[in-house]
Design a protein around this motif. Structure first.
Motif, mmCIF file in Angstrom:
data_model
loop_
_atom_site.group_PDB
_atom_site.id
_atom_site.type_symbol
_atom_site.label_atom_id
_atom_site.label_comp_id
_atom_site.label_asym_id
_atom_site.label_seq_id
_atom_site.Cartn_x
_atom_site.Cartn_y
_atom_site.Cartn_z
ATOM 1 N N MET A 1 -3.554 -4.426 -8.265
ATOM 2 C CA MET A 1 -2.595 -5.459 -7.599
ATOM 3 C C MET A 1 -2.611 -5.743 -6.270
ATOM 4 N N ARG A 2 -3.340 -6.844 -5.362
ATOM 5 C CA ARG A 2 -2.712 -6.552 -3.607
ATOM 6 C C ARG A 2 -1.706 -6.647 -3.770
ATOM 7 N N ALA A 3 -1.021 -6.151 -2.146
ATOM 8 C CA ALA A 3 0.137 -6.256 -2.045
ATOM 9 C C ALA A 3 0.007 -7.684 -1.320
ATOM 10 N N GLN A 4 1.291 -7.612 -1.509
ATOM 11 C CA GLN A 4 1.863 -9.312 -0.843
ATOM 12 C C GLN A 4 1.350 -9.726 0.824
ATOM 13 N N ALA A 5 0.317 -10.575 0.677
ATOM 14 C CA ALA A 5 -0.091 -11.040 2.473
ATOM 15 C C ALA A 5 1.566 -11.173 2.987
ATOM 16 N N PRO A 6 1.245 -11.203 4.508
ATOM 17 C CA PRO A 6 2.350 -11.633 5.110
ATOM 18 C C PRO A 6 1.843 -13.323 5.602
ATOM 19 N N PRO A 7 3.265 -13.575 6.072
ATOM 20 C CA PRO A 7 2.492 -15.012 6.386
ATOM 21 C C PRO A 7 1.771 -15.654 6.792
ATOM 22 N N GLY A 8 0.510 -16.584 6.655
ATOM 23 C CA GLY A 8 -0.910 -16.505 7.881
ATOM 24 C C GLY A 8 -1.806 -16.263 6.788
ATOM 25 N N ALA A 9 -1.718 -15.120 5.425
ATOM 26 C CA ALA A 9 -2.853 -14.573 5.319
ATOM 27 C C ALA A 9 -2.284 -14.961 4.097
ATOM 28 N N ARG A 10 -4.167 -14.604 3.225
ATOM 29 C CA ARG A 10 -3.959 -14.488 1.823
ATOM 30 C C ARG A 10 -4.204 -13.594 0.927
ATOM 31 N N ARG A 11 -3.919 -13.800 -0.333
ATOM 32 C CA ARG A 11 -4.025 -13.422 -1.178
ATOM 33 C C ARG A 11 -4.758 -13.413 -1.862
ATOM 34 N N PHE A 12 -6.074 -11.997 -2.634
ATOM 35 C CA PHE A 12 -6.914 -12.306 -3.488
ATOM 36 C C PHE A 12 -7.227 -11.372 -4.433
ATOM 37 N N ARG A 13 -7.638 -12.498 -5.465
ATOM 38 C CA ARG A 13 -7.610 -10.806 -6.965
ATOM 39 C C ARG A 13 -9.034 -9.755 -6.648
ATOM 40 N N LEU A 14 -8.571 -8.824 -7.072
ATOM 41 C CA LEU A 14 -9.960 -7.085 -7.260
ATOM 42 C C LEU A 14 -11.105 -7.704 -7.216
ATOM 43 N N LYS A 15 -12.286 -7.651 -7.053
ATOM 44 C CA LYS A 15 -13.383 -7.992 -6.823
ATOM 45 C C LYS A 15 -13.949 -6.260 -8.367
ATOM 46 N N ALA A 16 -13.200 -6.499 -8.489
ATOM 47 C CA ALA A 16 -13.928 -4.771 -10.622
ATOM 48 C C ALA A 16 -15.207 -5.416 -11.480
ATOM 49 N N VAL A 17 -16.562 -5.566 -10.173
ATOM 50 C CA VAL A 17 -17.431 -5.083 -10.855
ATOM 51 C C VAL A 17 -18.146 -4.036 -11.903
ATOM 52 N N ASP A 287 -9.436 -3.557 -2.232
ATOM 53 C CA ASP A 287 -10.268 -4.031 -2.444
ATOM 54 C C ASP A 287 -11.754 -3.184 -3.177
ATOM 55 N N SER A 288 -12.530 -4.053 -3.310
ATOM 56 C CA SER A 288 -14.174 -2.998 -3.953
ATOM 57 C C SER A 288 -14.830 -3.758 -3.881
ATOM 58 N N THR A 289 -16.031 -2.778 -3.355
ATOM 59 C CA THR A 289 -16.973 -3.202 -4.110
ATOM 60 C C THR A 289 -18.531 -2.588 -4.789
ATOM 61 N N GLN A 290 -19.350 -2.605 -5.206
ATOM 62 C CA GLN A 290 -20.170 -2.041 -5.861
ATOM 63 C C GLN A 290 -21.742 -1.829 -4.523
ATOM 64 N N LEU A 291 -21.976 -0.300 -4.439
ATOM 65 C CA LEU A 291 -23.090 -0.210 -3.551
ATOM 66 C C LEU A 291 -24.224 0.101 -5.036
ATOM 67 N N THR A 292 -24.813 -1.119 -4.770
ATOM 68 C CA THR A 292 -25.979 -0.634 -6.333
ATOM 69 C C THR A 292 -27.364 -0.059 -5.855
ATOM 70 N N GLU A 293 -27.716 -0.250 -4.457
ATOM 71 C CA GLU A 293 -28.837 0.318 -3.959
ATOM 72 C C GLU A 293 -28.893 1.308 -3.193
ATOM 73 N N PRO A 294 -30.048 2.084 -3.305
ATOM 74 C CA PRO A 294 -30.082 3.398 -2.141
ATOM 75 C C PRO A 294 -30.019 2.625 -1.581
#
Length: 807
Positions: A1-17, A287-294
């Motif tokens: 889970m992403r940590a609580q963001a301070p005021p002025g920021a937003r929280r988003f779910r992890l993009k697990a692919v 957060d994370s992303t996928q490196l799918t291509e060389p």
């Protein structure tokens, strides 16, 4: 889970692919399972970047490669190719390549490559790579041969040596040992591929012989070699026996104590077909992303856009490190071949920014040679026709392409003094007892001496970014960009007076001319904070966008001369806000991509925004149509900085002006000139506000960043230019003969902003002395609205025209 963001920021779910049904196992899990239990391609090791407030290591991959920690190297998972596990010793029957055992290619201090490969992973059939450990990655970059393979093309008076002159290390230098190891590993694990692997071995031997007469600094078109087409086809044919495994995960972590505030991550470069990755707001967490291509992947924090991280994902069944066929660049929706000029410039900037040894160090006593060193690795690129091109040695190629080494001249200040003092945030300076970097540096421009440095050691001041002062010049207001604080110092003594928590990543600060209240842009949030005169308390927060929208991330704002209007560039939604300070209401105006800084006309007719990723400058009218497009007055327009630049081929003229990655862009107090600092081209664009046309370019240094105008003694103005990756500051006179024609604008002097024995320094400087130039504050304040209120004792130093620049 992403940590609580301070005021002025937003929280988003992890993009697990999860692209296919595979499992990723650690070392202990591997040991518990028989080799036959592994599905195809299991075993890519994730890449984790821990974002960091410290110099050069802003994206910390956990390993140091080539003087920085912001680069990682990964191997594309392919069934049956354990080229770097060490299970297969590469050899060629006639021995002509003298290819060494990969297990002996260790780096000093790191030991030998383990013959069993990565701990818990090597030696098992079917494993297909992932994140490489320091020794493996270093060998892919040829860092074990750095003394032999760098500086080969550094003498422009001599022809570069041939590849054959490299002798017994030629196989390593071109990465043929890694390709051969992958081929032989595949042949050993796949009997049905044996015939193709034997053929590939022979073709690799022929390839080495055919390139031996070619120079080390010139790209090699593989299709032009007699063996080229056959070799490529054979390696491609082998890929049907070594199918791609799962994507490699790249994770990004933002957490204390490495980070005192918020960041975001956005794709800057990625192979065509790979997913675009970004957050829609600053955050703390993971957060994370996928490196799918060389190919080449690069990321930036759009709040702090010189924070860079990169990964090269190599396909083991190609020659050299893969940059990919086509790369997508987050600017103008570009898709370019990997050999494009824009890619080479961005890679050069990456290694300049993240490797401190590549920063430019100037002197006031002597000239010196500036010879940045790049990894001497073989890089596989593709041209505009889709044909493969091998860069045999990146360091030699960049020496030739960019003209290294260059001479850094001895610096001398302008002959005519300035008036008063200039402060510059030397944001990269390191101090004993501080875990965070940066200081505010004071320059006496009447005798061009470095007078004082305020490190904020007592408060561990964190990456000071921009400054302003009050109407009486008693205070120095200082933002801490990598924190959530605005600090107040006594301008005369450097004493820390007070600090306020204002919100995540405060970037710029200014005062209103009508009431001397202090405004601060909350770069990691969505508002401008207003404090009382003297910054004794926070009075209100002024939103610059809708509450239900993603954070606006306002950066380098500007206030109009009457103090009634605040103009913010909003990094996140790519627009500008015109904020009414009396009512707190606002409206939006169009800009280009990632607007980062603002300049405004003294007559309050229009303002300009630097579109950092758009390679242009947006002009917006405040009243009647005042921007100029095709000779006509319009409400808004763009000034194209790439009119003389082709992102694939490069500059279309060696003399015509160009720019890019533009940051600060003030308009002179008399409205004669707009100056724009360009990080990409290391130039300052000189623009005529009457026509909104670029008149000429002037040189700046690596990381060209901040500009502000101060008074020149006797009349006129100097523009002071800061540079992040240089210890120097340029001084520009926009009209040296005061005839009203800015075509003769020139750099009239340069300063070294490092401390001297006579500089009053708070604390002990331990590194990067004078580096990290960002915000610039000349005092007295000479912009219209502020100039009329210059206090006694300072007023006498200014001419009547400087006190009333447009009146």
């Amino acid at each position: 889970m992403r940590a609580q963001a301070p005021p002025g920021a937003r929280r988003f779910r992890l993009k697990a692919v999860l692209s296919i049904a595979v499992i990723t196992v650690g070392a202990s899990s591997v040991a518990a399972l028989p080799a036959a239990a592994f599905p195809v391609g299991v075993g890519p090791v994730p890449i984790t970047f821990n974002l960091n407030d410290s110099n050069g290591n802003w994206f910390d991959s956990g390993i140091e490669l080539f003087g920085g920690k912001s680069l990682a190297v990964a191997e594309l998972p392919r069934l049956g190719t354990s080229a770097l596990d060490g299970g297969i010793v590469p050899s060629i029957p006639d021995g002509s390549l003298a290819l060494p055992d990969p297990g002996t290619l260790g780096l000093p201090g790191l030991g030998k490559l383990p013959t069993g490969g990565l701990p818990g992973l090597g030696g098992l059939p079917g494993l297909g790579g992932g994140l490489l450990n320091p020794a493996q990655a270093g060998n892919m970059l040829n860092l074990n041969l750095v003394d032999q393979l760098t500086g080969l093309a550094s003498d422009p008076t001599k022809a570069a040596p041939s590849l054959g002159s490299l002798g017994g290390v030629l196989g390593q230098a071109l990465g043929l040992d890694k390709t051969l190891a992958a081929v032989q590993s595949l042949g050993a694990s796949k009997p049905e591929a044996k015939a193709e692997t034997v053929k590939a071995e022979g073709l690799l031997n022929q390839f080495a012989q055919q390139v031996s007469t070619l120079p080390v600094d010139a790209p090699i078109s593989l299709d032009s070699l007699p063996v080229g087409l056959d070799l490529q086809k054979t390696l491609d044919d082998l890929k049907k026996f070594a199918v791609k495994g799962p994507a490699i995960t790249a994770s990004f972590k933002i957490a204390q104590p490495n980070n005192a505030s918020l960041h975001d991550i956005t794709s800057l470069i990625r192979p065509e077909g790979a997913p675009f990755f970004e957050q829609m707001g600053a955050f703390a967490g993971e957060d994370s992303t996928q490196l799918t291509e060389p190919g080449l992947y690069a990321w930036t924090c759009t709040i702090h856009p010189y924070m860079l991280g990169a990964t090269v994902v190599d396909d083991p069944l190609t020659i050299g490190l893969d940059f990919g066929k086509n790369l997508q660049v987050t600017s103008r929706n570009l898709t370019v071949p990997s050999s494009a000029d824009v890619i080479q410039n961005l890679v050069k900037i990456f290694f300049t920014a993240t490797v401190q040894n590549n920063w430019q160090k100037y002197s006031t006593t002597e000239s010196s040679s500036y010879n940045p060193v790049f990894p001497p690795a073989p890089i596989l690129q593709y041209d505009a026709a889709g044909k493969p091109v091998l860069i045999p040695n990146l360091d030699a190629y960049y020496d030739k392409k960019f003209g290294f080494p260059k001479t850094l001249d001895k610096l001398t200040p302008p002959k005519t003094p300035g008036v008063g003092e200039v402060w510059v945030d030397t944001q990269m300076e390191e101090y004993a007892g501080k875990s965070k970097v940066g200081a505010a540096t004071k320059i006496n421009v009447e005798d061009w001496t470095i007078d004082r440095k305020i490190s904020g050691s007592s408060i561990n001041m964190n990456n000071p970014h921009n400054m302003w002062t009050d109407q009486d010049y008693k205070y120095l207001y200082q933002t801490q960009w990598f924190d959530d604080k605005l600090s107040v110092f006594d301008r005369s003594t450097g004493q820390h007076l007070r600090t306020f928590q204002v919100g995540p990543d405060p970037s710029h600060v200014m005062t209103r001319t009508d009431n001397d209240k202090v405004q601060v842009a909350i770069n990691g949030g969505t508002d401008v904070v207003e404090l009382s005169p003297g910054a004794t308390k926070i009075e209100r927060r002024l939103p610059v966008g809708p509450a239900d929208a993603p954070p606006q991330h306002p950066h380098a704002f500007w206030l109009t001369a009457d103090g009634k209007t605040t103009l913010t560039p909003n990094v996140n939604p790519y627009d500008a806000t015109v904020l009414d300070n009396e009512t707190g209401t606002w409206h939006k105006e169009p800009t280009g991509e990632l607007p980062i800084a603002t300049g405004a006309m003294s007559d309050q007719s229009k303002f300009y925004m630097a579109d950092f990723l758009g390679a242009d400058i947006a002009c917006v009218s405040l009243k009647e149509n005042a921007c100029v497009k095709d000779g006509k007055k319009v409400h808004d327009a763009r000034i194209d900085l790439w009119g003389n630049y082709d992102p694939v081929k490069g500059r279309t003229s060696s003399t015509a002006p160009w720019g890019g990655l533009t940051i600060q862009l003030p308009v002179s107090p008399d409205d004669k000139a707009l100056l724009a600092a360009n990080t990409y081209s290391a130039t300052v664009s000189v623009i005529d506000p009457k026509t909104d046309k670029v008149i000429k370019d002037l040189p700046c240094n690596a990381g060209c960043h901040g500009i502000n105008f101060g008074a020149k003694k006797g009349g006129g103005y100097y523009a002071y230019v800061s540079n992040k990756f240089s210890n120097a500051m340029q001084v520009i006179d926009i009209d040296p003969n005061n005839d009203g024609n800015i075509s003769d604008a020139a750099v009239v002097g340069q300063l070294v902003v490092s401390s001297t024995p006579n500089t009053k320094v708070e604390g002990t400087i331990t590194g990067a002395n004078g580096f990290g130039g960002q915000g610039v504050l000349p005092i007295p304040l000479v912009y219209n609205g502020w100039s009329q209120k210059v206090p006694a004792g300072w007023r006498e130093k200014l001419t009547p025209a400087q006190l009333n620049p447009i009146g």
